[in-house]
Motif scaffolding. Structure first.
Motif, PDB file in Angstrom:
ATOM      1  N   ASP A   1      11.166  -6.218   0.430  1.00 53.41           N
ATOM      2  CA  ASP A   1      11.476  -6.636   1.805  1.00 53.41           C
ATOM      3  C   ASP A   1      11.037  -5.571   2.821  1.00 53.41           C
ATOM      4  O   ASP A   1      11.823  -5.088   3.630  1.00 53.41           O
ATOM      5  CB  ASP A   1      12.974  -6.911   1.928  1.00 53.41           C
ATOM      6  N   LEU A   2       9.752  -5.211   2.774  1.00 53.68           N
ATOM      7  CA  LEU A   2       9.223  -4.121   3.587  1.00 53.68           C
ATOM      8  C   LEU A   2       8.559  -4.622   4.862  1.00 53.68           C
ATOM      9  O   LEU A   2       8.133  -5.775   4.942  1.00 53.68           O
ATOM     10  CB  LEU A   2       8.191  -3.323   2.772  1.00 53.68           C
ATOM     11  N   ILE A   3       8.453  -3.732   5.849  1.00 51.36           N
ATOM     12  CA  ILE A   3       7.622  -4.020   7.025  1.00 51.36           C
ATOM     13  C   ILE A   3       6.346  -3.165   6.999  1.00 51.36           C
ATOM     14  O   ILE A   3       5.409  -3.427   7.742  1.00 51.36           O
ATOM     15  CB  ILE A   3       8.390  -3.803   8.348  1.00 51.36           C
ATOM     16  N   ALA A   4       6.331  -2.150   6.135  1.00 50.88           N
ATOM     17  CA  ALA A   4       5.127  -1.320   5.947  1.00 50.88           C
ATOM     18  C   ALA A   4       5.245  -0.621   4.595  1.00 50.88           C
ATOM     19  O   ALA A   4       6.353  -0.357   4.120  1.00 50.88           O
ATOM     20  CB  ALA A   4       4.995  -0.286   7.067  1.00 50.88           C
TER      21      ALA A   4
ATOM     22  N   MET B   1      -5.576  -1.192   4.660  1.00 50.61           N
ATOM     23  CA  MET B   1      -4.713  -0.176   5.289  1.00 50.61           C
ATOM     24  C   MET B   1      -5.244   0.297   6.636  1.00 50.61           C
ATOM     25  O   MET B   1      -6.402   0.091   6.993  1.00 50.61           O
ATOM     26  CB  MET B   1      -4.547   1.015   4.348  1.00 50.61           C
ATOM     27  N   THR B   2      -4.340   0.940   7.361  1.00 50.47           N
ATOM     28  CA  THR B   2      -4.688   1.581   8.625  1.00 50.47           C
ATOM     29  C   THR B   2      -4.300   3.059   8.536  1.00 50.47           C
ATOM     30  O   THR B   2      -3.413   3.430   7.754  1.00 50.47           O
ATOM     31  CB  THR B   2      -3.958   0.932   9.811  1.00 50.47           C
ATOM     32  N   ILE B   3      -4.974   3.890   9.319  1.00 56.34           N
ATOM     33  CA  ILE B   3      -4.647   5.318   9.331  1.00 56.34           C
ATOM     34  C   ILE B   3      -3.711   5.661  10.493  1.00 56.34           C
ATOM     35  O   ILE B   3      -3.377   6.826  10.692  1.00 56.34           O
ATOM     36  CB  ILE B   3      -5.928   6.179   9.434  1.00 56.34           C
ATOM     37  N   GLU B   4      -3.280   4.634  11.233  1.00 60.01           N
ATOM     38  CA  GLU B   4      -2.449   4.874  12.411  1.00 60.01           C
ATOM     39  C   GLU B   4      -0.968   4.799  12.039  1.00 60.01           C
ATOM     40  O   GLU B   4      -0.319   3.772  12.183  1.00 60.01           O
ATOM     41  CB  GLU B   4      -2.814   3.863  13.507  1.00 60.01           C
ATOM     42  N   TYR B   5      -0.470   5.890  11.507  1.00 54.77           N
ATOM     43  CA  TYR B   5       0.940   5.988  11.113  1.00 54.77           C
ATOM     44  C   TYR B   5       1.474   7.344  11.575  1.00 54.77           C
ATOM     45  O   TYR B   5       0.716   8.255  11.929  1.00 54.77           O
ATOM     46  CB  TYR B   5       1.083   5.852   9.594  1.00 54.77           C
ATOM     47  N   VAL B   6       2.792   7.493  11.559  1.00 55.14           N
ATOM     48  CA  VAL B   6       3.423   8.755  11.965  1.00 55.14           C
ATOM     49  C   VAL B   6       3.734   9.560  10.710  1.00 55.14           C
ATOM     50  O   VAL B   6       4.436   9.092   9.818  1.00 55.14           O
ATOM     51  CB  VAL B   6       4.725   8.496  12.748  1.00 55.14           C
ATOM     52  N   ASP B   7       3.177  10.777  10.627  1.00 55.94           N
ATOM     53  CA  ASP B   7       3.503  11.658   9.497  1.00 55.94           C
ATOM     54  C   ASP B   7       4.315  12.855   9.996  1.00 55.94           C
ATOM     55  O   ASP B   7       4.123  13.334  11.111  1.00 55.94           O
ATOM     56  CB  ASP B   7       2.243  12.118   8.755  1.00 55.94           C
TER      57      ASP B   7
ATOM     58  N   ILE C   1      -1.433   3.283   5.607  1.00 56.19           N
ATOM     59  CA  ILE C   1      -0.301   2.376   5.403  1.00 56.19           C
ATOM     60  C   ILE C   1      -0.790   0.937   5.601  1.00 56.19           C
ATOM     61  O   ILE C   1      -1.806   0.701   6.257  1.00 56.19           O
ATOM     62  CB  ILE C   1       0.873   2.664   6.367  1.00 56.19           C
ATOM     63  N   ILE C   2      -0.063   0.007   5.016  1.00 53.71           N
ATOM     64  CA  ILE C   2      -0.324  -1.417   5.240  1.00 53.71           C
ATOM     65  C   ILE C   2       0.912  -2.002   5.908  1.00 53.71           C
ATOM     66  O   ILE C   2       2.042  -1.778   5.460  1.00 53.71           O
ATOM     67  CB  ILE C   2      -0.604  -2.151   3.914  1.00 53.71           C
ATOM     68  N   THR C   3       0.714  -2.747   6.985  1.00 52.02           N
ATOM     69  CA  THR C   3       1.833  -3.324   7.728  1.00 52.02           C
ATOM     70  C   THR C   3       1.981  -4.806   7.389  1.00 52.02           C
ATOM     71  O   THR C   3       1.049  -5.455   6.917  1.00 52.02           O
ATOM     72  CB  THR C   3       1.646  -3.148   9.236  1.00 52.02           C
ATOM     73  N   VAL C   4       3.158  -5.341   7.654  1.00 55.95           N
ATOM     74  CA  VAL C   4       3.490  -6.695   7.221  1.00 55.95           C
ATOM     75  C   VAL C   4       2.603  -7.752   7.869  1.00 55.95           C
ATOM     76  O   VAL C   4       2.342  -8.806   7.275  1.00 55.95           O
ATOM     77  CB  VAL C   4       4.984  -6.984   7.495  1.00 55.95           C
ATOM     78  N   ASP C   5       2.094  -7.502   9.082  1.00 55.68           N
ATOM     79  CA  ASP C   5       1.241  -8.507   9.725  1.00 55.68           C
ATOM     80  C   ASP C   5      -0.045  -8.730   8.932  1.00 55.68           C
ATOM     81  O   ASP C   5      -0.571  -9.851   8.878  1.00 55.68           O
ATOM     82  CB  ASP C   5       0.929  -8.117  11.175  1.00 55.68           C
ATOM     83  N   ASP C   6      -0.546  -7.663   8.308  1.00 56.40           N
ATOM     84  CA  ASP C   6      -1.742  -7.816   7.473  1.00 56.40           C
ATOM     85  C   ASP C   6      -1.418  -8.575   6.195  1.00 56.40           C
ATOM     86  O   ASP C   6      -2.245  -9.334   5.680  1.00 56.40           O
ATOM     87  CB  ASP C   6      -2.328  -6.442   7.126  1.00 56.40           C
TER      88      ASP C   6
END
Length: 436
Positions: A211-214, A123-129, A227-232
């Motif tokens: 069918d998610l992108i994140a 995961m990354t911590i770079e998301y919009v909350d 969050i985990i993004t689809v590229d990972d």
């Protein structure tokens, strides 16, 4: 580059895709690659750095100035930094960590302590909350102010007290909604999420199923952790598939590229399974020795052993490959065992009868083998194919039920089991048909 026309180089290369620039850089000698890297605009240089291999990144970090490294570390996405730290040797990690503050180091240590191949390690911590009491207008302002440094802004996460995840909302819905509405009235409360300690393969299934992108990652208390993004996840799918192929070929899995892996390590990864399979193959020899009197009575039976064993092994491998892949895709569960067995029995019966018929024509009419021996071989072939396909289908499901990787029940292991079983069937049928 050779003529030192760096302005021309920059003019041509800035219009290329970041991936292609990375591929070009990796083909150059390190000094030339450094020069090319320095000709790139800063934002493009960060993208290119992310698309190069870990070996090249290590060479680059060891060669660039502290100021250049500091810029990379400040601009790179957090999950990419974690991946970088996991790949680098200790001396390079020490150099990288010089440019992180106390809070970042605390987060880095927390991420590095998550189990390998877990959701937390991806995961990354770079998301919009967002807060649920925000209006749509306020939320859009917040995204504009903070989104530039986030890995994705297409999905935003609504959190409550103690960072509990309460909802999600897409940027599309925000833009299309009345700006005066509060977020809580339009957010989606039926949330798909994963936990920090979930295995990365399970996370990949979640992405595929919905069918998610994140996807948001929460801890045991339901707090949003990252969050985990689809590229990972694309990288995870490639890694898991490679691992399955290696296990199916009876090798210890390795994440290193083939050409970058040492000869001794490659030998070590293969040797243990080869020893196990070699020792297990002695059972086959024991069976042949046990039925030595049958072979001495009808020597010609020996000629058909390789064909029976190979056909059985190949038939078992076909079923195992299909079932292992279906398990990996979530199409087959443990409760489906009887359905799988029934289906494979019918398939094997059709295949076995057709193979035996063709084999009978070859033996009796072309090779002029006696009728009794031809029937013995062909009956054994039918039983062997049926047995092999059922064993090949059931063993991966059994492995999954025992919480083992189904891929370990692949071709080599199944072939060994089927070889032994087919010999027992062969000699038993021969004794019965030939009255030995």
């Amino acid at each position: 580059m050779k003529e030192k026309k760096y302005a021309d180089v920059r003019e041509q290369i800035v219009n290329l895709n970041s991936v292609h620039i990375g591929e070009i850089m990796e083909q150059l000698d390190v000094p030339e690659a450094i020069i090319l890297f320095r000709t790139l605009p800063k934002d493009l240089a960060i993208d290119v750095f992310n698309y190069t291999s870990s070996d090249f990144q290590e060479k680059l970090i060891s060669s660039i100035t502290d100021k250049e490294l500091e810029h990379i570390m400040h601009e790179i996405y957090f999950d990419d930094m974690i991946d970088l730290l996991e790949e680098m040797p200790a001396k390079v990690v020490k150099k990288i960590l010089k440019y992180s503050n106390v809070e970042e180091r605390k987060l880095i240590n927390e991420f590095l302590n998550y189990p390998d191949n877990s959701a937390g390690s991806l995961m990354t911590i770079e998301y919009v909350d967002l807060k649920k009491d925000m209006t749509v207008a306020k939320a859009i302002e917040h995204i504009k102010a903070t989104g530039v440094n986030k890995e994705t802004i297409y999905t935003c996460y609504v959190i409550g007290e103690e960072r509990k995840l309460e909802g999600i909302i897409s940027l599309r819905n925000l833009i299309l909604s009345d700006y005066s509405l509060p977020i809580k009235d339009i957010m989606k409360k039926d949330i798909v999420y994963v936990h920090t300690h979930d295995d990365q393969e399970e996370v990949a299934h979640v992405f595929k199923k919905y069918d998610l992108i994140a996807v948001p990652v929460v801890d045991l208390e339901g707090r949003l952790t990252g969050i985990i993004t689809v590229d990972d996840i694309v990288d995870v799918i490639e890694q898991e598939n490679t691992e399955d192929f290696q296990k199916m070929a009876a090798m210890a899995p390795s994440e290193e590229e083939y050409l970058n892996t040492g000869v001794w390590k490659l030998a070590k990864n293969r040797l243990m399974w080869l020893i196990i399979l070699m020792v297990s193959a002695t059972f086959t020899g024991g069976i042949i020795k046990r039925f030595e009197d049958v072979l001495q009575s009808v020597v010609i039976l020996t000629a058909f052993i390789p064909m029976l064993m190979d056909t059985g092994g190949n038939a078992g491998s076909q079923s195992a490959t299909l079932v292992i892949r279906s398990i990996a895709l979530g199409e087959i569960k443990a409760k489906d065992t009887l359905r799988v067995v029934w289906k494979e029995f019918r398939v094997s019966l059709i295949v076995g009868v057709i193979l035996s018929f063709i084999n009978f024509l070859r033996l009796y009419f072309i090779e002029r083998v006696s009728l009794n021996i031809s029937i013995t071989v062909c009956l054994t072939l039918v039983f062997t194919v049926i047995l092999a396909k059922i064993v090949g289908a059931v063993l991966p499901i059994l492995a999954k039920k025992l919480k083992l990787d189904p891929a370990i029940m692949a071709s080599p292991l199944i072939t060994t089991i089927v070889d032994a079983a087919s010999l027992i069937v062969y000699f038993s049928v021969a004794k019965l048909m030939l009255g030995i």
